[in-house]
Design a protein around this motif. Structure first.
Motif, PDB file in Angstrom:
ATOM      1  N   ARG A   1       1.426 -11.880  12.211  1.00 56.96           N
ATOM      2  CA  ARG A   1       2.210 -11.486  11.319  1.00 56.96           C
ATOM      3  C   ARG A   1       3.856 -11.206  11.696  1.00 56.96           C
TER       4      ARG A   1
ATOM      5  N   LEU B   1      -5.800  -9.107  18.358  1.00 58.32           N
ATOM      6  CA  LEU B   1      -6.653  -9.941  17.826  1.00 58.32           C
ATOM      7  C   LEU B   1      -5.949 -10.126  15.950  1.00 58.32           C
ATOM      8  N   LEU B   2      -5.857  -8.734  15.011  1.00 62.35           N
ATOM      9  CA  LEU B   2      -5.515  -9.279  14.172  1.00 62.35           C
ATOM     10  C   LEU B   2      -4.444 -10.702  13.638  1.00 62.35           C
TER      11      LEU B   2
ATOM     12  N   HIS C   1      -7.095 -16.920  19.406  1.00 62.82           N
ATOM     13  CA  HIS C   1      -8.038 -15.713  18.282  1.00 62.82           C
ATOM     14  C   HIS C   1      -9.355 -16.161  18.680  1.00 62.82           C
TER      15      HIS C   1
ATOM     16  N   ARG D   1     -11.631 -13.866  21.026  1.00 65.34           N
ATOM     17  CA  ARG D   1     -12.428 -12.517  20.422  1.00 65.34           C
ATOM     18  C   ARG D   1     -13.824 -12.988  21.180  1.00 65.34           C
TER      19      ARG D   1
ATOM     20  N   GLY E   1     -10.103   1.316  14.346  1.00 70.27           N
ATOM     21  CA  GLY E   1     -10.910   1.353  14.180  1.00 70.27           C
ATOM     22  C   GLY E   1     -11.174   2.991  13.464  1.00 70.27           C
TER      23      GLY E   1
ATOM     24  N   MET F   1     -13.631   6.303   5.253  1.00 75.81           N
ATOM     25  CA  MET F   1     -14.543   5.475   4.791  1.00 75.81           C
ATOM     26  C   MET F   1     -15.520   7.355   4.426  1.00 75.81           C
TER      27      MET F   1
ATOM     28  N   ARG G   1      -2.172 -13.726   4.769  1.00 73.76           N
ATOM     29  CA  ARG G   1      -1.839 -15.166   5.461  1.00 73.76           C
ATOM     30  C   ARG G   1      -1.024 -15.640   5.134  1.00 73.76           C
TER      31      ARG G   1
ATOM     32  N   GLY H   1     -13.632  -7.941   5.037  1.00 76.84           N
ATOM     33  CA  GLY H   1     -12.858  -9.135   5.443  1.00 76.84           C
ATOM     34  C   GLY H   1     -13.610 -10.481   5.096  1.00 76.84           C
TER      35      GLY H   1
ATOM     36  N   HIS I   1     -11.182 -13.781  11.444  1.00 74.60           N
ATOM     37  CA  HIS I   1     -11.144 -12.387  11.431  1.00 74.60           C
ATOM     38  C   HIS I   1     -12.253 -11.249  10.581  1.00 74.60           C
TER      39      HIS I   1
ATOM     40  N   CYS J   1     -14.282  -8.493  10.390  1.00 83.69           N
ATOM     41  CA  CYS J   1     -14.306  -7.077  11.252  1.00 83.69           C
ATOM     42  C   CYS J   1     -15.195  -6.878  12.402  1.00 83.69           C
TER      43      CYS J   1
HETATM   44  C1  HEM Z   1     -15.011   1.213   7.419  1.00 84.57           C
HETATM   45  C2  HEM Z   1     -14.579   0.915   8.192  1.00 84.57           C
HETATM   46  C3  HEM Z   1     -13.747  -0.417   8.304  1.00 84.57           C
HETATM   47  C4  HEM Z   1     -13.009  -1.292   7.583  1.00 84.57           C
HETATM   48  C5  HEM Z   1     -12.986  -0.884   6.188  1.00 84.57           C
HETATM   49  C6  HEM Z   1     -12.451  -1.810   8.429  1.00 84.57           C
HETATM   50  C7  HEM Z   1     -11.984  -3.265   7.845  1.00 84.57           C
HETATM   51  C8  HEM Z   1     -11.203  -4.455   8.264  1.00 84.57           C
HETATM   52  C9  HEM Z   1     -11.139  -6.121   8.150  1.00 84.57           C
HETATM   53  C10 HEM Z   1     -11.143  -6.060   6.437  1.00 84.57           C
HETATM   54  C11 HEM Z   1     -10.436  -6.939   8.477  1.00 84.57           C
HETATM   55  C12 HEM Z   1     -10.184  -7.628   8.280  1.00 84.57           C
HETATM   56  C13 HEM Z   1      -8.506  -7.696   8.229  1.00 84.57           C
HETATM   57  C14 HEM Z   1      -8.220  -8.958   8.339  1.00 84.57           C
HETATM   58  O1  HEM Z   1      -8.678 -10.143   7.972  1.00 84.57           O
HETATM   59  O2  HEM Z   1      -6.544  -9.577   8.208  1.00 84.57           O
HETATM   60  C15 HEM Z   1     -11.031  -5.799   9.768  1.00 84.57           C
HETATM   61  C16 HEM Z   1     -10.455  -6.100  11.416  1.00 84.57           C
HETATM   62  C17 HEM Z   1     -10.982  -5.772  12.360  1.00 84.57           C
HETATM   63  N1  HEM Z   1     -11.476  -4.569  13.324  1.00 84.57           N
HETATM   64 FE1  HEM Z   1     -12.470  -3.786  11.484  1.00 84.57          FE
HETATM   65  N2  HEM Z   1     -12.612  -2.001  10.113  1.00 84.57           N
HETATM   66  C18 HEM Z   1     -13.686  -1.132  10.009  1.00 84.57           C
HETATM   67  C19 HEM Z   1     -13.745  -0.595  11.388  1.00 84.57           C
HETATM   68  C20 HEM Z   1     -13.727  -1.232  12.306  1.00 84.57           C
HETATM   69  C21 HEM Z   1     -14.067  -0.463  13.349  1.00 84.57           C
HETATM   70  C22 HEM Z   1     -15.084   0.747  13.448  1.00 84.57           C
HETATM   71  C23 HEM Z   1     -13.595  -0.964  15.240  1.00 84.57           C
HETATM   72  C24 HEM Z   1     -13.822  -0.899  15.887  1.00 84.57           C
HETATM   73  C25 HEM Z   1     -13.833  -0.210  16.715  1.00 84.57           C
HETATM   74  C26 HEM Z   1     -13.043  -2.444  14.038  1.00 84.57           C
HETATM   75  C27 HEM Z   1     -12.272  -3.035  14.869  1.00 84.57           C
HETATM   76  C28 HEM Z   1     -11.566  -4.314  14.103  1.00 84.57           C
HETATM   77  C29 HEM Z   1     -10.727  -5.264  14.779  1.00 84.57           C
HETATM   78  C30 HEM Z   1     -10.562  -5.805  15.957  1.00 84.57           C
HETATM   79  C31 HEM Z   1     -10.690  -6.969  13.544  1.00 84.57           C
HETATM   80  C32 HEM Z   1      -9.961  -7.550  14.348  1.00 84.57           C
HETATM   81  C33 HEM Z   1     -10.894  -8.779  13.782  1.00 84.57           C
HETATM   82  C34 HEM Z   1     -10.311 -10.459  13.926  1.00 84.57           C
HETATM   83  O3  HEM Z   1      -8.484 -10.379  14.203  1.00 84.57           O
HETATM   84  O4  HEM Z   1     -10.521 -11.242  14.825  1.00 84.57           O
HETATM   85  N3  HEM Z   1     -13.304  -2.050  12.237  1.00 84.57           N
HETATM   86  N4  HEM Z   1     -11.146  -4.746   9.976  1.00 84.57           N
END
Ligand code: HEM
Length: 402
Positions: A68, A89-90, A97, A101, A242, A249, A294, A346, A350, A352
């Motif tokens: 970013r 990580l994002l 990464h 991860r 998170g 939601m 990206r 996603g 990456h 989620c």
């Molecule tokens: C309904 C709830 C959630 C939605 C809709 C959501 C959606 C997403 C999406 C779309 C991404 C991908 C972003 C990208 O590709 O750039 C992502 C990544 C991520 N999410 Fe979620 N998320 C949710 C809940 C959570 C929760 C509860 C946690 C952890 C406590 C979490 C932790 C993460 C992490 C750590 C990433 C980064 C992963 C990476 O870059 O390898 N998310 N999330």
């Protein structure tokens, strides 16, 4: 880059005119120009992909960057310093990464989350009891009473934040995630939370418990690769990624189900339908729509155009999840439909990390809330609910009564 003259280029993000459907521009662009040029608020142009197959192809393409800080990254969020911290990580690319991860994936397996479910159930039960007790006049704001505390307390549970310090944690989290907070307030709250989580990590070095932070401390100390700042960074990331997502939601799902009582009746009569309904609600709202962006690291042919190396693109999750070629009649909330392949979490490396946790929280909330308060209904018509058209789409307040 696409055209230098951007006067005709549509501005992005497109506003949502109806809270229950994504911006109409996606459906207009998809057949004609599935990968099209848009201009961002900072004046830069980027590509926007609206077809399901193109979105998945782009998000799983190895020659792309999530960094970013890259000058061409199509930013739609003002960064308050979160992306630059260790372990975020994002914003990381291969090979770092994958390496980072892997350090936390074992904490989010379906098995690990299954073991957390009884505690999530207790948290939800306490919140619902609170609603029933507090609602002497039988009307509460569900966002404050349920949607915000459940993910916050679930993350406390996951990380191992002690009960007596939870109010401090929640105070700063609220300021950080409240869009009404000034940038200075958010910056301050972020600093305070980082400090709080840093101290939590230090405390687990001497008094480890059975939660995530301690497990990481113990595991990486034993391996001789312990890094306090990195574990703190992970804790901050999990909180930021998170909390607001899950909170929104919860609110949106409740609003959508209360708006369509016949569909709600199906899941209250047969709770085995809830997991499928959760997937459909995730698809339907696709609240994390355009952070899935990206930068291309080499020329990529997609949807009839060439995204050149160094150009930014947005792979819209909401557009992909409303592609009628994959999800027929996409504007219909169909809790029995086949949602496989949706990209609400996603896609690609990456995708989620917390998706199993989010699913568990949503399933438990919907089942418990409607079972314990069967007469729950919205105070105002659904069209009047104050929606926030922000980076993560959501709801400010949700007044309910019973
Ligand atoms: C309904 C709830 C959630 C939605 C809709 C959501 C959606 C997403 C999406 C779309 C991404 C991908 C972003 C990208 O590709 O750039 C992502 C990544 C991520 N999410 Fe979620 N998320 C949710 C809940 C959570 C929760 C509860 C946690 C952890 C406590 C979490 C932790 C993460 C992490 C750590 C990433 C980064 C992963 C990476 O870059 O390898 N998310 N999330």
């Amino acid at each position: 880059m696409p055209d230098a003259d951007t006067s005709e280029t549509p501005s992005f993000p497109f506003p949502r005119t109806c809270p229950f459907s994504p911006p109409a521009e996606y459906a207009r662009l998809r057949p004609a120009e599935p990968v099209s040029e848009v201009v961002l608020q900072n004046g830069r142009t980027a590509w926007l992909a609206t077809r399901h197959e193109d979105v998945r192809a782009l998000l799983s393409h190895p020659a792309t960057s999530s960094n970013r800080a890259h000058p061409s990254f199509p930013a739609t969020v003002a960064d308050i310093g979160v992306f630059a911290q260790k372990g975020f990580l994002l914003s990381m690319d291969a090979p770092d990464h994958a390496l980072h991860r892997r350090m936390v994936t074992s904490e989010f397996t379906a098995n690990r989350i299954r073991r957390l479910r009884p505690r999530i159930q207790e948290i939800v039960d306490d919140c619902v009891s609170g609603i029933l007790e507090r609602g002497a006049d039988r009307s509460v704001d569900l966002v404050q009473e349920l949607s915000l505390p459940v993910p916050s307390l679930a993350i406390c549970e996951l990380l191992g934040v002690p009960y007596d310090t939870r109010s401090v944690f929640q105070k700063y989290t609220e300021v950080l995630l409240d869009r009404a907070s000034t940038p200075a307030d958010r910056q301050h709250a972020f600093g305070a939370l980082r400090e709080f989580l840093g101290e939590l990590v230090v405390s687990k070095e001497t008094e480890p418990d059975d939660a995530l932070v301690s497990r990481l401390v113990v595991k990486y100390r034993e391996a001789g690769v312990y890094d306090r700042e990195l574990i703190t960074g992970f804790a901050v990331l999990l909180l930021v990624a998170g909390h607001e997502t899950t909170a929104n939601m919860i609110s949106l799902g409740v609003a959508a189900l209360l708006r369509e009582p016949a569909k709600l009746a199906r899941i209250t009569e047969d709770p085995s339908l809830t997991p499928g309904a959760v997937e459909e609600i995730l698809r339907y709202f696709s609240i994390v729509d355009y952070p899935t962006a990206r930068v291309a690291l080499e020329d990529i042919e997609v949807g009839g155009v060439t995204v050149r190396a160094g150009e930014g693109f947005i792979a819209s999750a909401a557009a992909a999840n409303h592609d009628g070629q994959v999800f027929p009649d996409p504007g219909e909330l169909d809790i029995g439909r086949n949602t496989s392949g949706h990209v609400a979490f996603g896609f690609g490396v990456h995708a989620c990390l917390g998706q199993n946790l989010a699913r568990a929280e949503l399933e438990i909330v919907y089942d418990t809330l409607f079972r314990r308060i069967p007469k729950l209904r919205l105070v105002s018509p659904p069209e009047e609910i104050p929606f926030k058209d922000a980076t993560v789409f959501g709801i400010h307040r949700l007044e309910v009564t019973w």
